[in-house]
Motif scaffolding. Sequence first.
Motif, short mmCIF file in Angstrom:
data_model
loop_
_atom_site.label_atom_id
_atom_site.label_comp_id
_atom_site.label_asym_id
_atom_site.label_seq_id
_atom_site.Cartn_x
_atom_site.Cartn_y
_atom_site.Cartn_z
N GLU A 33 0.83 -1.21 0.00
CA GLU A 33 0.00 0.00 0.00
C GLU A 33 0.87 1.26 0.00
OE1 GLU A 33 -2.34 -0.81 3.46
OE2 GLU A 33 -3.79 -2.03 2.35
N LYS A 34 1.93 1.26 0.80
CA LYS A 34 2.82 2.42 0.85
C LYS A 34 3.53 2.61 -0.49
CE LYS A 34 3.65 2.06 5.80
NZ LYS A 34 4.60 1.64 6.84
N ALA A 35 3.97 1.52 -1.10
CA ALA A 35 4.64 1.62 -2.40
C ALA A 35 3.69 2.16 -3.46
CB ALA A 35 5.18 0.25 -2.82
N GLY A 36 2.44 1.70 -3.44
CA GLY A 36 1.45 2.20 -4.38
C GLY A 36 1.18 3.68 -4.18
N ALA A 37 1.14 4.12 -2.94
CA ALA A 37 0.92 5.54 -2.64
C ALA A 37 2.07 6.39 -3.16
CB ALA A 37 0.73 5.74 -1.14
N VAL A 38 3.30 5.90 -3.01
CA VAL A 38 4.47 6.63 -3.52
C VAL A 38 4.41 6.71 -5.05
CG1 VAL A 38 6.98 6.60 -3.76
CG2 VAL A 38 5.94 6.11 -1.54
N ALA A 39 4.06 5.59 -5.68
CA ALA A 39 3.94 5.58 -7.15
C ALA A 39 2.90 6.61 -7.60
CB ALA A 39 3.58 4.19 -7.65
N ASP A 40 1.74 6.59 -6.96
CA ASP A 40 0.68 7.53 -7.32
C ASP A 40 1.10 8.98 -7.08
OD1 ASP A 40 -0.95 5.42 -8.04
OD2 ASP A 40 -2.13 5.47 -6.19
N GLU A 41 1.74 9.21 -5.95
CA GLU A 41 2.16 10.57 -5.58
C GLU A 41 3.11 11.17 -6.60
OE1 GLU A 41 4.92 12.62 -2.08
OE2 GLU A 41 3.96 10.69 -1.70
N HIS A 42 3.95 10.31 -7.21
CA HIS A 42 4.96 10.80 -8.14
C HIS A 42 4.62 10.52 -9.61
CE1 HIS A 42 7.71 12.02 -4.98
NE2 HIS A 42 7.41 10.90 -4.36
N GLY A 43 3.41 10.03 -9.86
CA GLY A 43 2.98 9.77 -11.23
C GLY A 43 3.74 8.63 -11.90
N LEU A 44 4.17 7.66 -11.10
CA LEU A 44 4.92 6.51 -11.62
C LEU A 44 4.00 5.32 -11.85
CD1 LEU A 44 7.98 6.80 -9.24
CD2 LEU A 44 7.89 7.46 -11.64
N ALA A 45 4.38 4.48 -12.79
CA ALA A 45 3.60 3.28 -13.07
C ALA A 45 3.70 2.30 -11.91
CB ALA A 45 4.13 2.61 -14.34
N TRP A 46 2.63 1.54 -11.71
CA TRP A 46 2.64 0.45 -10.74
C TRP A 46 3.24 -0.77 -11.42
CZ3 TRP A 46 -1.34 -0.70 -6.54
CH2 TRP A 46 -1.66 0.45 -5.83
N MET A 47 4.27 -1.31 -10.84
CA MET A 47 4.87 -2.56 -11.30
C MET A 47 4.41 -3.65 -10.34
SD MET A 47 6.42 -1.22 -13.73
CE MET A 47 7.97 -1.27 -14.52
N VAL A 48 4.34 -4.87 -10.83
CA VAL A 48 3.92 -5.98 -9.97
C VAL A 48 4.85 -7.16 -10.19
CG1 VAL A 48 1.51 -5.24 -10.11
CG2 VAL A 48 2.29 -7.03 -11.61
N GLY A 49 4.92 -8.02 -9.20
CA GLY A 49 5.75 -9.21 -9.33
C GLY A 49 5.34 -10.29 -8.35
N SER A 50 5.44 -11.52 -8.81
CA SER A 50 5.16 -12.65 -7.94
C SER A 50 6.27 -12.88 -6.93
CB SER A 50 4.97 -13.94 -8.76
OG SER A 50 3.85 -13.83 -9.59
N ASP A 51 7.50 -12.55 -7.32
CA ASP A 51 8.68 -12.82 -6.50
C ASP A 51 8.69 -14.30 -6.10
OD1 ASP A 51 11.06 -12.35 -5.19
OD2 ASP A 51 10.13 -11.52 -3.40
#
Length: 108
Positions: A33-51
Motif C-alpha cells: 500500500e505504501k509503495a502504491g501511494a508513492v507511485a501515485d504521488e509521483h505519477g509513476l507506473a505500478w509494477m507488480v511481481g510474484s517474486d
Amino acid sequence: GSSWKTGTLEKLVPFLDGIEALTARCIDLSFNEKAGAVADEHGLAWMVGSDAHTVPEIGRAVLQLPDFNSADELRQVVKTASFSGELSNKIVHLQSTVAKVINQFRRR
C-alpha cells in the motif's frame, strides 16, 4: 520495516519509470500500500511481481502489457498496463527457509 534512509527514494524518483507496488510475497500488505501511494504521488507506473521462490507462487501477481517494440515504447505502455494479483500464503516464507537450510547441508 525498511533499511532505506529517509530521502533515498525521493532522490531516485526522477530516474524511475515505476515502482513495484504489488509484490505477491509481501508479508505485510501495508508495504504494498505504501509503495502504491508513492507511485501515485509521483505519477509513476505500478509494477507488480510474484517474486516466486516456489512453483505454486508463479503467477500470483501479473502485469499485462500492450505490445511494444522499444524501451521508449515500454516506458509509455507500462503506464497503461493492467495488473492482477493476490498475496501468497505466508507459509511460503517457511518453505524458502527450509530450502536454504537444505542447500547449506548439500554444500558440505
